[in-house]
Design a protein around this motif. Structure first.
Motif, PDB file in Angstrom:
ATOM      1  N   ARG A   1      36.113  48.516  58.287  1.00 58.46           N
ATOM      2  CA  ARG A   1      36.679  47.239  57.861  1.00 58.46           C
ATOM      3  C   ARG A   1      35.607  46.330  57.270  1.00 58.46           C
ATOM      4  O   ARG A   1      35.825  45.680  56.240  1.00 58.46           O
ATOM      5  CB  ARG A   1      37.351  46.523  59.038  1.00 58.46           C
TER       6      ARG A   1
ATOM      7  N   GLU B   1      43.621  46.902  49.686  1.00 58.69           N
ATOM      8  CA  GLU B   1      43.825  46.717  51.125  1.00 58.69           C
ATOM      9  C   GLU B   1      44.867  47.662  51.702  1.00 58.69           C
ATOM     10  O   GLU B   1      44.836  47.950  52.905  1.00 58.69           O
ATOM     11  CB  GLU B   1      44.233  45.270  51.404  1.00 58.69           C
TER      12      GLU B   1
ATOM     13  N   TRP C   1      34.659  47.521  53.861  1.00 58.88           N
ATOM     14  CA  TRP C   1      35.724  47.180  52.903  1.00 58.88           C
ATOM     15  C   TRP C   1      35.651  45.702  52.537  1.00 58.88           C
ATOM     16  O   TRP C   1      35.738  45.340  51.369  1.00 58.88           O
ATOM     17  CB  TRP C   1      37.085  47.509  53.518  1.00 58.88           C
ATOM     18  N   LYS C   2      35.473  44.862  53.551  1.00 56.04           N
ATOM     19  CA  LYS C   2      35.478  43.417  53.330  1.00 56.04           C
ATOM     20  C   LYS C   2      34.307  42.962  52.465  1.00 56.04           C
ATOM     21  O   LYS C   2      34.455  42.108  51.585  1.00 56.04           O
ATOM     22  CB  LYS C   2      35.420  42.689  54.674  1.00 56.04           C
TER      23      LYS C   2
ATOM     24  N   SER D   1      36.678  42.796  47.922  1.00 60.80           N
ATOM     25  CA  SER D   1      36.747  43.971  48.792  1.00 60.80           C
ATOM     26  C   SER D   1      36.469  45.248  47.999  1.00 60.80           C
ATOM     27  O   SER D   1      36.542  45.274  46.777  1.00 60.80           O
ATOM     28  CB  SER D   1      38.119  44.052  49.463  1.00 60.80           C
TER      29      SER D   1
END
Length: 211
Positions: free
Chosen positions: A99, A6, A102-103, A2
């Motif tokens: 998201r 998180e 980020w992933k 990532s």
């Protein structure tokens, strides 16, 4: 791997969603226009790398103001931003893309290439009440399709030719060749003369180039 820790993901998603919402609803920008500004400003690269000053150190509205300033436009007035309690397609679009970025740790500019923000926002009605992983699957499929090698690209590479060389040899504009190889235009739907020219330049049959 990532893009950043998180624990910062939820504020990042909220900020990116709010930024796009403010830009479109309050500042009058088109969604694709403003997202392009976000990428061009350099703030997208910082955001995607986990710059906490952008993810948690400012609001989504302030982030929108930063983008406007970075591209050299006059800073909007804070009074132009309205309070809202519902979240619409633009907010969802930013929330979901944050998201995915980020992933995957992909740059926002790279994601824009295979999944333009104006395509993603059209998925709101279908996906916004689903688990966000369904959208991830859609984005992954777009990514695989975009970067998969087309028959035209494989034949050109096998011939040891650049796109510019193929354009000179075939008389087909280099921009068109790029679009065919990126599947932004379908070679199968091109004029027959175009396909024939490419095939002759690559010493292959027309059928070898079609998908």
């Amino acid at each position: 791997m990532s893009a950043y820790d998180e624990s910062y993901l939820q504020p990042a998603r909220a900020n990116l969603g709010h930024m796009l919402e403010v830009a479109t609803d309050d500042l009058g920008f088109g969604l694709g226009e403003f997202h392009g500004m976000f990428i061009a400003s350099g703030l997208a690269a910082r955001f995607g790398a986990g710059d906490y000053g952008l993810i948690t150190g400012c609001s989504g509205a302030e982030l929108a103001f930063h983008v406007v300033e970075e591209v050299g436009l006059p800073r909007p007035q804070r009074s132009e931003v309205r309070c809202r309690y519902d979240r619409g397609p633009e907010y969802w679009c930013g929330w979901a893309l944050a998201r995915y970025q980020w992933k995957t740790a992909l740059a926002f500019g790279a994601i824009e290439r295979f999944a333009p923000v104006e395509d993603v926002v059209l998925l709101y009605d279908t996906y916004h009440e689903m688990d966000v992983r369904h959208l991830d699957d859609w984005l992954d499929a777009r990514r695989r399709n975009y970067f998969a090698r087309t028959p035209l690209r494989m034949r050109r590479m096998a011939a040891g030719m650049s796109q510019s060389q193929l354009a000179r040899e075939s008389g087909v504009p280099v921009r068109s060749i790029q679009q065919y190889e990126q599947r932004r235009k379908e070679l199968n739907k091109a004029a027959a003369e175009t396909v024939v020219r490419l095939a002759r330049a690559l010493f292959c049959s027309v059928e070898d180039l079609l998908e």
